[in-house]
Write a protein that holds these residues in place. Sequence first.
Motif, PDB file in Angstrom:
ATOM      1  N   ASN A  10      30.394 -14.092  15.097  1.00 11.09           N
ATOM      2  CA  ASN A  10      30.571 -12.996  14.133  1.00 11.09           C
ATOM      3  C   ASN A  10      32.049 -12.718  13.950  1.00 11.09           C
ATOM      4  O   ASN A  10      32.793 -12.606  14.925  1.00 11.09           O
ATOM      5  CB  ASN A  10      29.909 -11.715  14.632  1.00 11.09           C
ATOM      6  CG  ASN A  10      28.406 -11.799  14.620  1.00 11.09           C
ATOM      7  OD1 ASN A  10      27.849 -12.799  14.209  1.00 11.09           O
ATOM      8  ND2 ASN A  10      27.758 -10.759  15.071  1.00 11.09           N
ATOM      9  N   ASP A  12      33.979  -9.790  11.895  1.00 12.12           N
ATOM     10  CA  ASP A  12      33.800  -8.578  11.099  1.00 12.12           C
ATOM     11  C   ASP A  12      35.095  -8.238  10.391  1.00 12.12           C
ATOM     12  O   ASP A  12      36.141  -8.116  11.030  1.00 12.12           O
ATOM     13  CB  ASP A  12      33.384  -7.414  12.007  1.00 12.12           C
ATOM     14  CG  ASP A  12      32.050  -7.668  12.675  1.00 12.12           C
ATOM     15  OD1 ASP A  12      31.060  -7.801  11.943  1.00 12.12           O
ATOM     16  OD2 ASP A  12      32.015  -7.748  13.917  1.00 12.12           O
ATOM     17  N   THR A  20      32.803   0.058  14.633  1.00  9.38           N
ATOM     18  CA  THR A  20      32.120   0.471  15.847  1.00  9.38           C
ATOM     19  C   THR A  20      31.391  -0.746  16.382  1.00  9.38           C
ATOM     20  O   THR A  20      30.393  -1.182  15.804  1.00  9.38           O
ATOM     21  CB  THR A  20      31.117   1.610  15.577  1.00  9.38           C
ATOM     22  OG1 THR A  20      31.819   2.723  15.023  1.00  9.38           O
ATOM     23  CG2 THR A  20      30.420   2.038  16.858  1.00  9.38           C
ATOM     24  N   PRO A  21      31.885  -1.337  17.470  1.00 13.84           N
ATOM     25  CA  PRO A  21      31.237  -2.534  17.997  1.00 13.84           C
ATOM     26  C   PRO A  21      29.845  -2.243  18.538  1.00 13.84           C
ATOM     27  O   PRO A  21      29.616  -1.183  19.115  1.00 13.84           O
ATOM     28  CB  PRO A  21      32.164  -2.998  19.115  1.00 13.84           C
ATOM     29  CG  PRO A  21      33.165  -1.932  19.326  1.00 13.84           C
ATOM     30  CD  PRO A  21      33.051  -0.941  18.229  1.00 13.84           C
ATOM     31  N   GLU A  22      28.951  -3.175  18.312  1.00 11.47           N
ATOM     32  CA  GLU A  22      27.595  -3.056  18.838  1.00 11.47           C
ATOM     33  C   GLU A  22      27.653  -3.123  20.368  1.00 11.47           C
ATOM     34  O   GLU A  22      28.349  -3.962  20.934  1.00 11.47           O
ATOM     35  CB  GLU A  22      26.761  -4.214  18.287  1.00 11.47           C
ATOM     36  CG  GLU A  22      25.314  -4.183  18.654  1.00 11.47           C
ATOM     37  CD  GLU A  22      24.575  -5.379  18.078  1.00 11.47           C
ATOM     38  OE1 GLU A  22      23.610  -5.820  18.722  1.00 11.47           O
ATOM     39  OE2 GLU A  22      24.965  -5.872  17.011  1.00 11.47           O
ATOM     40  N   ALA A  23      26.929  -2.252  21.029  1.00  9.66           N
ATOM     41  CA  ALA A  23      26.948  -2.198  22.492  1.00  9.66           C
ATOM     42  C   ALA A  23      26.573  -3.541  23.098  1.00  9.66           C
ATOM     43  O   ALA A  23      25.595  -4.161  22.683  1.00  9.66           O
ATOM     44  CB  ALA A  23      25.995  -1.116  22.983  1.00  9.66           C
ATOM     45  N   ARG A  25      27.621  -6.426  22.754  1.00 10.77           N
ATOM     46  CA  ARG A  25      27.596  -7.583  21.846  1.00 10.77           C
ATOM     47  C   ARG A  25      28.844  -8.449  22.012  1.00 10.77           C
ATOM     48  O   ARG A  25      28.784  -9.652  21.926  1.00 10.77           O
ATOM     49  CB  ARG A  25      27.480  -7.091  20.403  1.00 10.77           C
ATOM     50  CG  ARG A  25      27.695  -8.109  19.352  1.00 10.77           C
ATOM     51  CD  ARG A  25      26.491  -8.981  19.203  1.00 10.77           C
ATOM     52  NE  ARG A  25      26.776  -9.964  18.158  1.00 10.77           N
ATOM     53  CZ  ARG A  25      26.018 -10.964  17.897  1.00 10.77           C
ATOM     54  NH1 ARG A  25      24.907 -11.138  18.559  1.00 10.77           N
ATOM     55  NH2 ARG A  25      26.333 -11.807  16.968  1.00 10.77           N
ATOM     56  N   TYR A  26      29.967  -7.813  22.248  1.00 13.04           N
ATOM     57  CA  TYR A  26      31.243  -8.521  22.253  1.00 13.04           C
ATOM     58  C   TYR A  26      31.839  -8.584  23.647  1.00 13.04           C
ATOM     59  O   TYR A  26      31.872  -7.595  24.359  1.00 13.04           O
ATOM     60  CB  TYR A  26      32.247  -7.822  21.320  1.00 13.04           C
ATOM     61  CG  TYR A  26      31.803  -7.804  19.882  1.00 13.04           C
ATOM     62  CD1 TYR A  26      32.058  -8.883  19.054  1.00 13.04           C
ATOM     63  CD2 TYR A  26      31.108  -6.721  19.363  1.00 13.04           C
ATOM     64  CE1 TYR A  26      31.640  -8.887  17.735  1.00 13.04           C
ATOM     65  CE2 TYR A  26      30.685  -6.711  18.048  1.00 13.04           C
ATOM     66  CZ  TYR A  26      30.952  -7.792  17.239  1.00 13.04           C
ATOM     67  OH  TYR A  26      30.537  -7.793  15.950  1.00 13.04           O
ATOM     68  N   ARG A  49      35.437   3.946  21.263  1.00 14.14           N
ATOM     69  CA  ARG A  49      34.223   3.304  20.752  1.00 14.14           C
ATOM     70  C   ARG A  49      34.069   1.898  21.305  1.00 14.14           C
ATOM     71  O   ARG A  49      32.962   1.431  21.557  1.00 14.14           O
ATOM     72  CB  ARG A  49      34.251   3.234  19.222  1.00 14.14           C
ATOM     73  CG  ARG A  49      34.057   4.545  18.541  1.00 14.14           C
ATOM     74  CD  ARG A  49      33.824   4.376  17.041  1.00 14.14           C
ATOM     75  NE  ARG A  49      34.775   3.538  16.362  1.00 14.14           N
ATOM     76  CZ  ARG A  49      35.912   3.958  15.797  1.00 14.14           C
ATOM     77  NH1 ARG A  49      36.238   5.226  15.866  1.00 14.14           N
ATOM     78  NH2 ARG A  49      36.685   3.110  15.180  1.00 14.14           N
TER      79      ARG A  49
END
Length: 50
Positions: A10, A12, A20-23, A25-26, A49
């Motif tokens: 991904n 973005d 706002t990063p997905e929990a 995920r990164y 965040r």
Amino acid sequence: MFLDMHKATNFDCVPLQDFTPEARRYGVTWIRWCIGQLADGDFILFFKRA
């Protein structure tokens, strides 16, 4: 096969102050060259965040 699990999948393209990063995920969020352009308050909010 093992190496495929570690590829970036991904990218973005959003303003950092809106991202706002997905929990969970990164593993890495690369923000080089852009954090200096944020106002202090926006950077602090992003950092919380992330």
